[in-house]
Write an enzyme that holds these catalytic residues in place. Structure first.
Site, PDB file in Angstrom:
ATOM      1  N   GLY A 197       3.217   3.630  39.785  1.00  0.00           N
ATOM      2  CA  GLY A 197       3.264   4.755  38.750  1.00  0.00           C
ATOM      3  C   GLY A 197       1.891   5.228  38.195  1.00  0.00           C
ATOM      4  NE  ARG A 204       7.570   4.560  42.089  1.00  0.00           N
ATOM      5  CZ  ARG A 204       6.915   3.685  40.654  1.00  0.00           C
ATOM      6  NH1 ARG A 204       6.621   2.458  41.117  1.00  0.00           N
ATOM      7  NH2 ARG A 204       6.966   4.102  39.643  1.00  0.00           N
ATOM      8  CG  ASP A 263       3.339  -7.089  38.007  1.00  0.00           C
ATOM      9  OD1 ASP A 263       4.072  -7.760  37.028  1.00  0.00           O
ATOM     10  OD2 ASP A 263       1.941  -7.398  37.810  1.00  0.00           O
ATOM     11  CB  THR A 283       0.999  -0.021  34.806  1.00  0.00           C
ATOM     12  OG1 THR A 283       2.214   0.160  34.153  1.00  0.00           O
ATOM     13  CG2 THR A 283       0.267  -1.421  34.386  1.00  0.00           C
ATOM     14  CG  ASP A 299       5.643  -0.032  31.842  1.00  0.00           C
ATOM     15  OD1 ASP A 299       6.211  -0.251  32.944  1.00  0.00           O
ATOM     16  OD2 ASP A 299       5.840   0.782  31.142  1.00  0.00           O
ATOM     17  CG  ASP A 318       4.451  -4.471  32.615  1.00  0.00           C
ATOM     18  OD1 ASP A 318       5.457  -4.716  33.124  1.00  0.00           O
ATOM     19  OD2 ASP A 318       3.431  -4.092  33.055  1.00  0.00           O
ATOM     20  NE  ARG A 336      13.223   1.680  35.004  1.00  0.00           N
ATOM     21  CZ  ARG A 336      12.932   2.924  35.667  1.00  0.00           C
ATOM     22  NH1 ARG A 336      12.575   2.759  36.913  1.00  0.00           N
ATOM     23  NH2 ARG A 336      13.014   4.093  35.123  1.00  0.00           N
TER      24      ARG A 336
END
Lengths: 326, 326, 326, 326
Positions: free
Chosen positions: D14, D75, D106, D129, D131, D133, D175
């Site tokens: 992403g 992707r 990741d 990213t 996120d 995370d 997500r």
């Protein structure tokens, strides 16, 4: 009249947000009509230096939202000379250019008009300047973005003015034109607005401040156009401090950020419409005219008229601003 | 130790975005712990004038996103005098205030420390200033918003600089601190950055400009902190023009918009955490300390240390900025 | 005709950015004319509940830049009944209200017209809705801000669409009106735009996508008005996927953010002008009319006409959008 | 160890704002160290397709402020196969690439680790990213911009929620990760926040709404991470409506705008530092590591650890958010 097959577009003078959207519209519409489009880099200077390159529909993808101009711009002294313009014309001829679209302000139109009379090449103009002072159009490309940029800056200044209960002078662009100052002034609820077109006496500002004081109003904003006849923001602030004690005032000059930034939606739509019509108008055989949108309709104004006629903000709007700020 | 039942919060010194979020967090957390919260308007000046009013949880609804400070702020000469502080203390006693939360910069902490030693009233401080120069915390409330405001203005200036191939000097806030200049400089890819903490010789700027010229790089941005030792933006620009011909440069001073505007998400979160912990820390009996977040953990630093210790940007970051701009 | 001494203003229906600026202008102008101003909270519902409070010039300071409406709004079923309106009228009489300024959309004007005929109370309307679908004015208060909000969101979506070479459907507001979709579509260079007023067949979208594919154009944006007759964004995306393989598409529904945010400069100026004139027009004895600005001049349109006449975006603009996207 | 002379950089997975700033830093730092830089377009897919092109220092001018990634992303299913990776390696060898910089999340690190073990090519990773995370760094490139984008959208929604006294559910990205939801929730003063990492029972939301009702609090915001285990925003809203009457709620899904937009100042600085250090770290002989900034210092974490370790927001922050919203 020569059938038009190759057109060239350029941006000149001060840059304005939306110029890229206009260039895109010119190139895409030219492509639609099976014309070859060329970009001239750095305005009239580039025309003299022969900086003319093909520009395809795909080269203008993803520029509609970008400030500035991919064709760059410059102010050209050489184009004011017959030799300069002769060189420019020869470059155009060598590249096979049949018609021109010039995007800029009064200076750009002046150059276009002179050029168009000396050499038989069709040329139309699109009004691109943040000042909104071009006759023949309700709004110029870049004005809407500039007033939003100014209002966002003033909103931030307002936060700190309110916290400290200060008097703030904000100077906006507009060497000869008070449109940005007027709209920014109304949109920020300014107590006083100084425009180049109308003389606002210092006493009026003092009067506003006194009335505000009586109402315990904590802060005040004053918007000053850079070309205000009785002085710019710093000069007015100084005169106020000299004459009347007790005003802790700050001055901010917004400066060149007003020229840039992603164009607003209205500027993109205006620029798109004008760029689109530029090609259509050239194909109909028009020349030596500035395009504009008046009352939501396309308008063509001969360069001579666009340059010589003036446009100024309504003084009634100043009056209204005063009433609304109290 | 007196059980704390009534706390008062105030903002002092220069305002910063996120102060409202901090006030909200203080008031809401006080309410959660069944304390009565009061707001002191206009900082130490207001404390001397007795401008102390109850402030309920619902009074701070819908302010988290607002710049400025609903409690206003002021710089206070009177608080520097024992008489002024005595008056302030009497007002606090009369209102039954048991503890104070002071939001501001070094000046605010200095006043808090003196006050706390003269009178036995617990007081903690939250670092609120856009300059990020307070020791005892990684970031101050307001810094993140300010660098975003600066970077957005510079992005707009970049559009016009690029269109005209000009050299642009942008002056940002930071009388003693180069954090805003450094971050804005890196974030805008500036060719040269002038900070108060480090001496950047003019020749380095000239060198950068020469290298850029060799690469046909069209424009350049130079970021100058207002407190740069060798001169502010206007002064450096003038020295450059005097010494070396050929640079058409423009100067923009961002000014007070850097103090205002809706706080960024990080400033809201930081302010919320600090305001929340302020109450908890007071309830644990702490006093005379500045709260901060270091490495994502709450840190308490005695006012004396927070005031006397300095914090400055890493010179390695300046080095990196130089490399990345070429 | 009763001399007007007390006026009340309210906002009704969906909210729109600029409503606060309009309320401010109404109140400040009323104050200038030595009238007493009242605010009715929560529109017609509040009128029925008697939520009528005085609102002074200073109560509307610092709201010109705020989205939403300080007078709140609501949709009222009770006002559609004679009993409800009777109660409303009695509340107005009790408060001594002589005239009303209603800010909202067609629904608001409908209620105003019925009310004005049942009871002899002068009432004028200001067009406040982001949809821009009110007859009698070039632009409604809130439209300009909404298209800027939409375009900024689409600009961000464009970044990710471009990175991934995807097809993106963005749904914007406009249950019956395609103005937001059209302007957002042109301003984002969308390949296809779906409006409620015109039927765009799915095949046209497929055609655009094929042409884009031939040109190796990497991504595409499709703007869909929520009230598009052949389906909203999700429905069109699904039909496309069913019919034609190979399109990795994403759908975003911008939603309610389009209703809020700080009003743009143009919305503040428009709202100020309309609010200012509302008082002047009432003092001249007008009633049962909607105010608007057409061709930069104030226009009064009887409510009946404003409600029954329609206004829709030019289909020629759709045609132009198609050409410019290729 | 082969002396590194040619490095290639790519973005994968992403996209995130700041990726361009990171690419710029990698290329400029490579240039400074006299290395040749190459860009691989469309991530691992492009590596397999041989889309490897030289990228010079000047090619990355003026991209620091742009969202998205000039190297595109994709992707890749093929890279998960040994054949795909073999083809990729052959392309790299043919181009003479000595080392790789992979920017992504990741998934990108997983691919990098496998590739690095199969083939002897040094590769380091930068955490890109929204996120946040990724283990091994306090913040990922793109997170700060995303929370600011979310908070600006929520601020606009708040205006309309406040005007109508409604309950608003806003779904943000995440997500598997609740960082965006938590920061957006705190920054918007949300009454309730739903994260994937912690189970928030519906009753807690009901409780918050009841308390708010008691206080006459007019509206409420609920932030939901898309990957919340007990349902996304729409699902929670529906369950609430089923179980308890009387809540007029609206749902907005912010969607893909969170991935785009001009990067914030912090993201530009973070991306610049990481891109800069990537080259330095490769030149020191490092491989198979992810770079990160922890406590303002550079940190290297082996890919295996970065992928297998998790990072989640502090539950204490959720607790604080609850208290501050009442």
């Amino acid at each position: 009249m020569t059938k038009i097959k190759k057109i060239a577009v350029f941006t000149s003078g001060g840059d304005a947000p939306g110029m890229n959207a206009a260039v895109r519209a010119v190139v895409r519409t030219a492509s639609y009509h099976n014309l070859e489009a060329f970009g001239i880099y750095r305005g009239y200077e580039g025309m003299i230096d022969g900086r003319i390159k093909p520009i395809a529909a795909r080269d203008v993808g993803n520029i509609i939202q970008r400030g500035g101009t991919i064709l760059k711009t410059a102010r050209s002294m050489r184009f004011k000379t017959p030799e300069g313009r002769k060189q420019a014309y020869e470059n155009l001829k060598e590249a096979g250019i049949d018609a021109l679209v010039a995007i800029g302000g009064d200076g750009t139109f002046t150059g276009a008009q002179v050029f168009s009379q000396e050499y038989n090449i069709p040329i139309v103009g699109l009004p691109g300047t943040i000042d909104n002072d071009i006759y023949g159009t309700d709004y110029t490309i870049g004005f809407d973005t500039a007033i939003n940029t100014a209002i966002e800056a003033v909103d931030k200044i307002r936060d700190t003015a309110d916290s400290h209960s200060r008097l703030f002078f904000v100077e906006v662009m507009g060497r000869h034109s008070g449109y940005i100052a007027l709209h920014t002034g109304i949109g920020s609820g300014a107590g006083c607005i100084f425009l180049p077109e109308y003389d606002t006496p210092l006493d009026e500002l003092v009067d506003v401040l006194k009335k505000a004081n009586d109402r315990d109003k904590m802060f005040n904003m004053v918007i000053v156009a850079e070309g205000n006849r009785s002085g710019n923001a710093m000069e007015i602030a100084n005169r106020l401090n000299e004459k009347y004690d007790g005003y802790e005032s700050k001055v901010t000059i917004l400066g060149h950020m007003q020229r840039g930034g992603a164009p607003s939606c209205r500027d993109r739509v205006l620029a798109s419409r004008l760029g689109y019509h530029a090609i259509e108008v050239l194909l109909k055989g028009e020349s030596n005219v500035a395009l504009g949108i008046i009352n939501d309709e396309l308008c063509l104004t001969p360069f001579q008229e666009a340059i010589s006629q003036a446009k100024k903000p309504k003084s009634s709007m100043l009056e209204m601003a005063r009433i609304l700020s109290m």
